[in-house]
Design a protein around this motif. Structure first.
Motif, mmCIF file in Angstrom:
data_model
loop_
_atom_site.group_PDB
_atom_site.id
_atom_site.type_symbol
_atom_site.label_atom_id
_atom_site.label_comp_id
_atom_site.label_asym_id
_atom_site.label_seq_id
_atom_site.Cartn_x
_atom_site.Cartn_y
_atom_site.Cartn_z
ATOM 1 N N PRO A 197 8.626 3.988 1.901
ATOM 2 C CA PRO A 197 7.359 3.265 1.872
ATOM 3 C C PRO A 197 6.711 3.374 0.490
ATOM 4 O O PRO A 197 7.099 4.190 -0.323
ATOM 5 C CB PRO A 197 6.536 4.005 2.932
ATOM 6 N N TRP A 198 5.695 2.559 0.252
ATOM 7 C CA TRP A 198 4.958 2.587 -1.009
ATOM 8 C C TRP A 198 3.528 2.109 -0.763
ATOM 9 O O TRP A 198 3.262 1.397 0.186
ATOM 10 C CB TRP A 198 5.644 1.752 -2.084
ATOM 11 N N LEU A 226 1.039 -6.832 -17.559
ATOM 12 C CA LEU A 226 0.826 -5.704 -16.650
ATOM 13 C C LEU A 226 0.674 -6.324 -15.273
ATOM 14 O O LEU A 226 -0.111 -7.258 -15.096
ATOM 15 C CB LEU A 226 -0.422 -4.915 -17.031
ATOM 16 N N PHE A 227 1.428 -5.824 -14.326
ATOM 17 C CA PHE A 227 1.399 -6.360 -12.974
ATOM 18 C C PHE A 227 1.147 -5.222 -12.005
ATOM 19 O O PHE A 227 1.669 -4.122 -12.163
ATOM 20 C CB PHE A 227 2.740 -7.019 -12.633
ATOM 21 N N ARG A 228 0.333 -5.508 -11.004
ATOM 22 C CA ARG A 228 0.032 -4.509 -9.977
ATOM 23 C C ARG A 228 0.027 -5.199 -8.615
ATOM 24 O O ARG A 228 -0.535 -6.276 -8.458
ATOM 25 C CB ARG A 228 -1.320 -3.864 -10.247
ATOM 26 N N LEU A 229 0.653 -4.545 -7.645
ATOM 27 C CA LEU A 229 0.718 -5.035 -6.272
ATOM 28 C C LEU A 229 0.422 -3.869 -5.354
ATOM 29 O O LEU A 229 1.008 -2.795 -5.509
ATOM 30 C CB LEU A 229 2.121 -5.578 -5.976
ATOM 31 N N ASP A 230 -0.518 -4.058 -4.407
ATOM 32 C CA ASP A 230 -0.762 -2.989 -3.440
ATOM 33 C C ASP A 230 -0.135 -3.351 -2.100
ATOM 34 O O ASP A 230 0.265 -4.489 -1.864
ATOM 35 C CB ASP A 230 -2.248 -2.644 -3.321
ATOM 36 N N ALA A 231 -0.042 -2.367 -1.239
ATOM 37 C CA ALA A 231 0.653 -2.536 0.038
ATOM 38 C C ALA A 231 -0.019 -3.561 0.945
ATOM 39 O O ALA A 231 0.618 -4.099 1.848
ATOM 40 C CB ALA A 231 0.760 -1.187 0.755
ATOM 41 N N GLU A 232 -1.295 -3.854 0.702
ATOM 42 C CA GLU A 232 -1.994 -4.868 1.493
ATOM 43 C C GLU A 232 -1.676 -6.285 1.025
ATOM 44 O O GLU A 232 -2.126 -7.260 1.614
ATOM 45 C CB GLU A 232 -3.516 -4.649 1.452
ATOM 46 N N GLY A 233 -0.926 -6.398 -0.069
ATOM 47 C CA GLY A 233 -0.537 -7.713 -0.573
ATOM 48 C C GLY A 233 -1.388 -8.235 -1.709
ATOM 49 O O GLY A 233 -1.129 -9.315 -2.230
#
Length: 110
Positions: free
Chosen positions: A19-20, A82-89
């Motif tokens: 998971p992440w 710079l790219f960022r993605l969280d688990a909520e989408g």
């Protein structure tokens, strides 16, 4: 442009171990000295524990294609992001210009 971003995200998620909680990518593609330098650092985080992520060839190709499309309101192609993605989408692409920091270090060393 949105479709290309989604292609990158889809390819990126194939690389990320489960998971992440969030994924962060620093990507640079910059031409200098007659050659093109392509570098990246990618990590996923779970409870603030960081794990390196190796991007797939598909993810790297998606980033190259994305770079060929100049963002709206810009006159030139970005050189790093710079790219960022969280688990909520929720995600964010931060396009940057000029000499990228990893390439700048390489240039200074030569």
């Amino acid at each position: 442009m949105l479709e290309l971003q989604e292609q990158f995200i889809e390819a990126l998620l194939e690389s990320v171990p489960q998971p992440w909680e969030r994924v962060e990518v620093h990507y640079e593609r910059y031409a200098w000295g007659g050659e093109t330098s392509e570098k990246y650092i990618a990590h996923c985080f779970l409870h603030e524990q960081r794990t390196d992520v190796d991007l797939t060839l598909e993810a790297l190709e998606a980033l190259q294609t994305l770079q060929e499309h100049t963002p709206a309101g810009q006159r030139e192609a970005w050189t790093w992001l710079l790219f960022r993605l969280d688990a909520e989408g929720k995600y964010h692409f931060d396009y940057r210009y000029g000499v990228p920091p990893l390439v700048a270090r390489e240039m200074a060393a030569q």
